[in-house]
Design a protein around this motif. Structure first.
Motif, short mmCIF file in Angstrom:
data_model
loop_
_atom_site.label_atom_id
_atom_site.label_comp_id
_atom_site.label_asym_id
_atom_site.label_seq_id
_atom_site.Cartn_x
_atom_site.Cartn_y
_atom_site.Cartn_z
N UNK A 41 0.83 -1.20 0.00
CA UNK A 41 0.00 0.00 0.00
C UNK A 41 0.87 1.25 0.00
N UNK A 42 0.40 2.26 -0.73
CA UNK A 42 1.01 3.58 -0.72
C UNK A 42 0.03 4.49 0.00
N UNK A 43 0.46 5.05 1.16
CA UNK A 43 -0.39 5.94 1.96
C UNK A 43 0.23 7.33 1.94
N UNK A 44 -0.58 8.34 1.63
CA UNK A 44 -0.04 9.70 1.58
C UNK A 44 -1.14 10.68 1.21
N UNK A 45 -0.97 11.93 1.61
CA UNK A 45 -1.71 12.98 0.94
C UNK A 45 -1.17 13.12 -0.48
N UNK A 46 -1.98 13.73 -1.33
CA UNK A 46 -1.56 14.16 -2.67
C UNK A 46 -1.33 13.02 -3.67
N UNK A 47 -1.84 11.79 -3.36
CA UNK A 47 -1.83 10.76 -4.40
C UNK A 47 -2.69 11.21 -5.57
N UNK A 48 -3.67 12.04 -5.29
CA UNK A 48 -4.41 12.79 -6.30
C UNK A 48 -3.61 14.07 -6.55
N UNK A 49 -2.79 14.16 -7.60
CA UNK A 49 -2.71 13.19 -8.66
C UNK A 49 -1.27 12.79 -8.92
N UNK A 50 -0.45 12.87 -7.86
CA UNK A 50 0.96 12.57 -8.08
C UNK A 50 1.19 11.08 -8.32
N UNK A 51 0.23 10.24 -7.92
CA UNK A 51 0.33 8.83 -8.28
C UNK A 51 0.28 8.67 -9.80
N UNK A 52 -0.60 9.41 -10.46
CA UNK A 52 -0.72 9.31 -11.92
C UNK A 52 0.47 9.93 -12.63
N UNK A 53 1.03 10.99 -12.06
CA UNK A 53 2.26 11.56 -12.64
C UNK A 53 3.36 10.50 -12.60
N UNK A 54 3.43 9.77 -11.48
CA UNK A 54 4.40 8.68 -11.40
C UNK A 54 4.15 7.61 -12.43
N UNK A 55 2.88 7.28 -12.67
CA UNK A 55 2.54 6.27 -13.68
C UNK A 55 2.97 6.74 -15.08
#
Length: 340
Positions: free
Chosen positions: A177-191
């Protein structure tokens, strides 16, 4: 390093770079450096967003986007006791940030830490500590400096209009699991950076030219309001919201059929569903009534495009968010199926 692990590592770096909407220059610079390291050229648009150019095999150009801007705040005024009133940047509840550590960024480059609190912050001393409505007027920032009055704060160089960023509290668990603020949308930038990594290292050329927009005003509604005129299709890679009456999970890629803007392009959305089925991905089709994306902004801006929206499932969006590495992989594989 395999690509999913690279994506997770990149997310960890990105969420720790402060970038509330309109204050994303350091995060943009990070993404630009990564894209150029993989051999792709980049430009900045007039709003400070990043455009990454990916040459394809044919003349047609499609667009991808993810946004690097996050929720945050601005200093609204300085209270007489040396605390700060603030105004929100982006849409979130006060409950989701109460007790959070934060950083105040002055316009002359200084940074000061603080904590976001309700005006009745202790049950030991305030009768309404539990019942006080959590809204901007009832909240403040306590600065970690010796300040006793507003003049002390002004002497630090803190002024109205200074940005406030929220500490992300990033964590990557052994269970994936990846837990954090700001996965919206830095998770997608990472993808998207993972996609560039794979295309570069595997020497793969997409079917069509791709313009990748890393936008910096999505959370306030106009990140992708203007697009290059040659883009025919535009796919936002954002997040899949999770909750009651929704099909997505933290392990799947969500394909959005409709959000608050209206239905996404039928043909393009159907094509994405078919790709997910052919690749046997864990996916969900969903409708997000309280959601808008970079494609929403592009539509409102009058761009002549077909638009669609996908993204890994994110639990507790605009709060303490969480996703799983398998959702990142499913999103990456759907993107590969779309562009390659």
């Amino acid at each position: 390093m395999n690509t999913v692990e690279y994506i997770v590592e990149t997310i960890g770096k990105l969420v720790n770079i402060p970038s509330p909407s309109g204050f994303a220059h350091k995060a943009i610079a990070f993404v630009k450096e990564e894209a150029e390291r993989f051999g792709f050229t980049c430009d900045l648009n007039q709003k400070g967003g990043l455009i990454i150019h990916v040459p394809g095999k044919v003349e047609e150009t499609i667009g991808l986007s993810a946004h690097v801007d996050t929720l945050g705040a601005m200093v609204r005024s300085i209270n007489s006791d040396g605390t700060l009133r603030f105004t929100s940047v982006g849409g979130f509840t006060m409950q989701s940030i109460e007790g959070s550590y934060c950083t105040i960024h002055t316009r002359d480059g200084k940074e000061y830490t603080g904590t976001i609190l309700a005006n009745s912050p202790s049950v030991h001393t305030f009768d309404d500590a539990r019942t006080l409505e959590r809204k901007e007027a009832n909240m403040h920032i306590r600065i970690d400096e010796i300040v006793k009055k507003d003049e002390d704060v002004k002497a630090l160089g803190i002024e109205t209009g200074d940005y406030v960023s929220f500490d992300p509290k990033f964590s990557y668990t052994e269970s994936g699991f990846i837990k954090s603020r700001h996965l919206d949308d830095k998770a997608s930038v990472g993808v998207l950076l993972g996609l560039l990594k794979d295309m570069s290292e595997e020497n793969k050329t997409p079917e069509k030219n791709i313009e990748i927009l890393i936008s910096n005003y999505e959370e306030v509604g106009f990140g992708a309001s203007y697009l290059p005129a040659n883009i025919t299709e535009f796919l936002a890679v954002d997040m899949g919201a999770l909750g009651d009456d929704l099909n997505g999970t933290e392990y799947a890629v969500s394909i959005c059929a409709k959000d608050s803007t209206g239905p996404y392009d039928y043909e393009l959305t159907t094509r994405l569903v078919q790709i997910a089925k052919e690749k046997k991905l864990d996916y969900a089709i969903d409708i997000f009534p309280h959601y808008g994306s970079d494609v929403s902004a592009a539509y409102h801006g009058g761009n002549n495009i077909k638009g669609a929206l996908i993204g890994q499932g994110i639990h507790a969006s605009h709060g303490m968010e969480r996703t799983h590495k398998t959702a990142l992989k499913n999103t990456l594989e759907l993107l590969k199926g779309y562009v390659l």
